[in-house]
Scaffold this motif. Structure first.
Motif, short mmCIF file in Angstrom:
data_model
loop_
_atom_site.label_atom_id
_atom_site.label_comp_id
_atom_site.label_asym_id
_atom_site.label_seq_id
_atom_site.Cartn_x
_atom_site.Cartn_y
_atom_site.Cartn_z
N ARG A 69 0.83 -1.21 0.00
CA ARG A 69 0.00 0.00 0.00
C ARG A 69 0.86 1.26 0.00
O ARG A 69 0.49 2.27 -0.60
N HIS A 70 2.01 1.21 0.65
CA HIS A 70 2.88 2.38 0.70
C HIS A 70 3.49 2.66 -0.68
O HIS A 70 3.56 3.81 -1.12
N VAL A 71 3.93 1.61 -1.35
CA VAL A 71 4.45 1.78 -2.72
C VAL A 71 3.33 2.29 -3.63
O VAL A 71 3.56 3.15 -4.48
N ALA A 72 2.13 1.76 -3.43
CA ALA A 72 0.99 2.23 -4.22
C ALA A 72 0.72 3.71 -3.99
O ALA A 72 0.42 4.46 -4.94
N ALA A 73 0.83 4.16 -2.74
CA ALA A 73 0.62 5.58 -2.45
C ALA A 73 1.63 6.43 -3.21
O ALA A 73 1.28 7.45 -3.82
N GLY A 74 2.89 6.02 -3.18
CA GLY A 74 3.91 6.77 -3.90
C GLY A 74 3.66 6.77 -5.40
O GLY A 74 3.74 7.82 -6.05
N THR A 75 3.35 5.60 -5.95
CA THR A 75 3.13 5.49 -7.39
C THR A 75 1.91 6.29 -7.83
O THR A 75 1.96 7.02 -8.83
N ASN A 76 0.82 6.17 -7.09
CA ASN A 76 -0.41 6.85 -7.49
C ASN A 76 -0.25 8.37 -7.48
O ASN A 76 -0.72 9.05 -8.40
N TRP A 77 0.41 8.90 -6.46
CA TRP A 77 0.58 10.36 -6.41
C TRP A 77 1.62 10.83 -7.42
O TRP A 77 1.52 11.94 -7.97
#
Length: 269
Positions: free
Chosen positions: A209-217
């Motif tokens: 989820r943390h990698v997803a947060a970085g990627t999405n933003w």
């Protein structure tokens, strides 16, 4: 733990976390700030200067990565303690990385950015608490061994660019954790340490989820700029990352986080 009366804004709250040195106090401050934001008690205002470096406790002693002692094979309890201590330090620094990201760059994004990274910061505090508790169960504690300062060097390198920070910290460094942690879990469980293995599985699920947060933003920002996300990511990694992006990759976990091969395949060495 309650926040000081002077802490009424997101910026001041993030600086408060970063300027708290004691590990237990820092994780409690992180939880208190995330809760205060969730309850609407912090103004979406960035009126505090983030420190160049966060406050640190007297221990662990910080060494350059090249001077860190070898941990040895994971089969011994001593080596497992050393590995857990290294992971605890990563999570301790990750608390500051999350709150520095918000306090330093949050005014460039909508409030949802703050909400998501507050959750990440609270997660990192929880991960640190789990690892420190496990160390104590094994007769050790955080600070008992030296640790390296490489993670904060990445923060210093990207202190002036929000997209560089997103590219390097969640999309390179945390993505690397997705690659290597499953094998680490296997080694712990192979040595009979099922408790540590279960804990690490929980942590790696959160890291997706943390990698997803970085990627999405990162994608959100690059689309607003009208530029191609993967190519801009590759340029930033080449410019700001001192290490190498190397296989093997956990392609499945990376895909779950939205970090598809078109981002990193061209960088692989």
């Amino acid at each position: 733990m309650s926040l000081p009366p002077s802490v009424t804004s997101v910026g001041a709250a993030c600086a408060h976390v970063m300027l708290t040195a004691d590990p237990q106090a820092k994780l409690m401050a992180a939880r208190a700030v995330a809760r205060a934001w969730r309850l609407g008690r912090l103004a979406h205002r960035f009126d505090a200067t983030m420190p160049d470096r966060p406050a640190r406790p007297d221990t662990p002693i910080l060494l350059s990565p090249a001077h860190m002692p070898r941990r040895g094979k994971i089969g011994s309890e001593r080596a497992r303690i050393a590995m857990l201590h290294a992971l605890a330090h990563i999570e301790f620094v990750a608390i500051d990385l999350a709150f520095d990201l918000i306090g330093r760059f949050g005014d460039q994004f909508p409030p949802d950015f703050t909400s998501e990274w507050m959750k990440v910061g609270a997660d990192e505090a929880m991960h640190f608490a789990l690892l420190d508790r496990r160390l104590r169960q094994l007769g050790s504690h955080y600070g008992a061994l030296p640790a390296h300062d490489g993670l904060w060097q990445a923060a210093e390198e990207t202190a002036g660019d929000a997209l560089a920070r997103l590219a390097i910290v969640p999309m390179v460094l945390e993505a690397r954790a997705l690659d290597i942690t499953p094998a680490t879990v296997d080694r712990f469980e192979g040595a009979g340490d099922m408790a540590s293995g279960k804990m690490l599985r929980r942590i790696v699920d959160d890291e997706i989820r943390h990698v997803a947060a970085g990627t999405n933003w990162f994608v959100w920002a690059t689309k607003r700029m009208g530029i191609e996300s993967p190519k801009y990511y590759q340029m930033l990694v080449k410019r700001h990352f001192r290490g190498s992006v190397k296989p093997p990759f956990n392609d499945s976990a990376r895909r779950q986080a939205g970090l598809t091969e078109e981002f990193y395949a061209a960088l692989a060495t």
